[in-house]
Design an enzyme around this catalytic site. Structure first.
Site, short mmCIF file in Angstrom:
data_model
loop_
_atom_site.label_atom_id
_atom_site.label_comp_id
_atom_site.label_asym_id
_atom_site.label_seq_id
_atom_site.Cartn_x
_atom_site.Cartn_y
_atom_site.Cartn_z
CG HIS A 126 2.77 -42.95 31.34
ND1 HIS A 126 3.98 -42.38 31.70
CD2 HIS A 126 1.87 -41.93 31.32
CE1 HIS A 126 3.81 -41.09 31.89
NE2 HIS A 126 2.54 -40.79 31.67
CG ASP A 127 3.28 -40.04 28.23
OD1 ASP A 127 2.10 -40.34 28.50
OD2 ASP A 127 3.91 -39.14 28.82
O1 ISL Z 1 3.06 -38.23 25.17
C1 ISL Z 1 3.34 -37.20 24.67
C2 ISL Z 1 4.27 -37.20 23.60
O2 ISL Z 1 3.53 -37.29 22.41
C3 ISL Z 1 2.78 -35.90 25.07
O3 ISL Z 1 1.67 -35.56 24.40
C4 ISL Z 1 2.58 -35.90 26.55
O4 ISL Z 1 1.35 -35.50 26.90
C5 ISL Z 1 3.63 -35.04 27.13
O5 ISL Z 1 4.76 -35.82 26.99
C6 ISL Z 1 3.46 -34.70 28.59
O6 ISL Z 1 3.30 -35.85 29.34
C7 ISL Z 1 2.87 -35.79 30.67
O7 ISL Z 1 1.85 -34.85 30.89
C8 ISL Z 1 0.59 -35.11 30.26
C9 ISL Z 1 0.12 -36.54 30.43
O8 ISL Z 1 -0.93 -36.78 29.54
C10 ISL Z 1 1.23 -37.54 30.19
O9 ISL Z 1 0.78 -38.84 30.43
C11 ISL Z 1 2.37 -37.15 31.08
O10 ISL Z 1 3.43 -38.06 31.06
C12 ISL Z 1 -0.38 -34.15 30.88
O11 ISL Z 1 -0.34 -34.26 32.28
#
Ligand code: ISL
Ligand code: CA
Length: 550
Positions: free
Chosen positions: A317-318
């Site tokens: 999802h990221d």
């Molecule tokens: O997606 C990313 C890579 O650019 C990061 O900024 C991301 O926030 C990081 O990988 C951490 O991810 C996880 O924690 C975040 C959340 O926003 C993400 O969706 C999650 O997978 C904070 O809880």
């Protein structure tokens, strides 16, 4: 390797609830929507769902900002529906991994609401507070991953609190043993509900030492995880997978060696970040280099061959959509999506399919920044455009790597809103949904969906696919990723052409001339190898044969 661990031959499917299926027509995916699609997931064959957070949340970061770990977000449903989801999934042989987000909470969590009231609140020390410098500036220069300072001044008590993500996501203070106790109680409460385990958000940050600027892999990290295991999931037959951006193979081994009682496996990202710019990161993508990619895959497969366990994934999802990043989302979309599936699923580890990957969903290219919803994308756009980067340059980076590529609604049908909802969705649908959707995929026996279904089935039935020793073939070839998996007297040989050209290769001695059963392919099946092999654009196949004992 202990072959009794159920997750060794499991295949997981990640659901991002907000974007999966909307049952009540408010434009937002929900738990009832997920329940309505369980038969579809059963048909795909997966036996594990990683559910991105569904907890009570003001949704500053779409649920990664939790205000109540014991309740469900109003827009997603109720606790009773969550229990139904766990039970309904179970009757279909599917377990649910909950997303454990305990590096931070929401600023609307009761702990933080109390903590910020006064310096003597019993919850004050649940978070990380520091006084301002003499001139009022923040304690240090540390930055948030979502842009801006990691410190937010809170006028109520005149101190700064620390947040590695948005200012609505204050970091928990893991140096306070009461934080750990409160988290264990919560984890055990969910484990008692019969969940299949946890995906652990940014778990590597838990041992951080803020004043020394140590974030990932802090000195206390592994003892924190070991205690968590002992006090919670270690007492259940569940899977745990940690999100660890800065793990080296050695560190991943430490996490996932069963003897250490830490985690089942971790998600590592070297194959993802290799196309990020060393200085400007994901917003300035670099060209994809297959040789470098192959070296990374090889490194991880080899390092965790005997001790520890890999997780396997191309997207989540990221991250951008796999077919857009590593394949061809135009002319060879179907071929390259199948090739990527084959390349991943025959590796050693537990595969994770991200929703929509199984139908070859692609990145989205909104022209207008207003169409983007992701906090990270919007913050960086504002920050960099202010700093002088052009709109066009920023949009190029956003089109390649925005987290919203993965978050546009799931395509169920060719009907309006892609069958995701009867209402305008919270984020626009990708306009290609009339061509790419589940209904169409299920009607076409040659679809990407059935290719995934076959791969999932093969993993359940073939121990060589789960436990076979990995060995690289054609290491120097710039277009083809090839490897073998060997177990007892069985071997699988896998070829994947990562290019849109037809490629002819001289086969190495070990595989020359062999014949066997073609397990899967995305062109006409190959049963027999000669001295040379010609692969069509994005062609891939896996050949299963028995080794003759010398
Ligand atoms: O997606 C990313 C890579 O650019 C990061 O900024 C991301 O926030 C990081 O990988 C951490 O991810 C996880 O924690 C975040 C959340 O926003 C993400 O969706 C999650 O997978 C904070 O809880
Ligand atoms: Ca809804």
């Amino acid at each position: 390797m202990n072959p009794s661990l159920w997750w060794h031959n499991a295949v997981a499917y990640q659901i991002y609830p907000r974007s999966f299926a909307d049952a009540n027509g408010d434009g937002i995916g929900d738990i009832a929507g997920i329940i309505s699609k369980l038969d579809y997931l059963q048909k795909l064959g997966i036996n594990l769902i990683w559910l991105s957070p569904v907890f009570r949340s003001p949704m500053d970061d779409n649920g990664y900002d939790i205000s109540d770990y014991y309740d469900i977000a109003t827009e997603f449903g109720t606790l009773a529906e969550m229990e139904t989801l766990i039970a309904e999934a179970k009757t279909r042989g599917i377990r649910i991994l909950m997303d454990l987000v305990v590096n931070h909470t929401s600023d609307e969590h009761a702990w933080f609401v109390s903590a910020r009231q006064s310096k003597t609140s019993p919850y004050r020390d649940f978070y990380i507070w520091r006084p301002a410098n003499a001139d009022g500036s923040p304690p240090n220069e540390q930055r948030s991953f979502f842009g801006g300072s990691a410190w937010q001044f809170d006028p109520l008590t005149g101190e700064y609190y620390y947040h590695l993500f948005s200012k609505k996501q204050p970091d928990l203070n893991w140096e306070n043993p009461q934080v750990a106790e409160a988290v264990y109680t919560m984890m055990n409460w969910w484990l008692e509900k019969g969940i299949g385990g946890f995906r652990m958000d940014v778990i590597e940050l838990l041992g951080k030492e803020v004043d020394r600027g140590i974030l990932s892999n802090g000195p206390r990290l592994h003892s924190i995880i070991q205690e968590m295991c002992r006090r919670t999931y270690g007492n259940y037959d569940v899977l745990t997978v940690g999100e660890t951006w800065s793990a080296t193979p050695e560190i991943a081994k430490q996490y996932s060696d069963p003897a250490n009682h830490e985690l089942s496996m971790v998600f590592t990202f070297e194959h993802i970040t290799m196309v990020w710019h060393p200085e400007h990161g994901k917003w300035q993508p670099m060209p994809f280099d297959l040789l470098k990619f192959k070296q990374i895959i090889h490194k991880w497969q080899t390092a965790l061959a005997d001790v520890g366990w890999n997780s396997l994934f191309w997207n989540n999802h990221d991250l951008p959509r796999a077919v857009s990043k590593y394949g061809d989302d135009g002319k060879y979309r179907v071929e390259s999506a199948k090739m990527l599936a084959t390349a991943l699923h025959f590796l050693k580890g537990t595969p994770y399919i991200y929703q929509g990957e199984e139908i070859g969903m692609t990145n989205v290219q909104f022209d207008d920044i207003e169409d983007y919803q992701d906090i990270e994308t919007l913050n960086f756009y504002a920050e960099r455009v202010t700093a002088g980067v052009t709109h066009d340059a920023m949009m190029t980076g956003i089109h390649a790597n925005s987290r919203d590529n993965a978050r546009t609604p799931m395509h169920w049908q060719a009907s309006p809103h892609a069958g995701f909802s009867t209402h305008t969705p919270w984020i626009a649908v990708n306009p290609n949904y009339p061509q790419i959707n589940v209904e169409k995929a299920l009607q076409d026996p040659n679809s990407i969906f059935y290719h995934y279904q076959k791969l999932v089935q093969l993993r359940k039935n073939l121990p060589v696919m789960v436990y076979g020793r990995y060995s690289e073939l054609l290491a120097e070839h710039p277009q083809v990723l090839a490897y073998t998996r060997t177990w007892q007297n069985e071997q699988i040989v896998v070829f994947n052409n990562f290019s849109g050209d037809s490629v002819t290769i001289d086969l190495p001695a070990g595989v020359r001339g062999l014949h066997g059963q073609c397990l899967i392919s995305n062109y006409a099946p190959t049963q027999q190898l000669g001295e040379r092999l010609t692969l069509q654009p994005y062609e891939s196949f896996a050949l299963h044969h028995r080794l003759t004992t010398p």
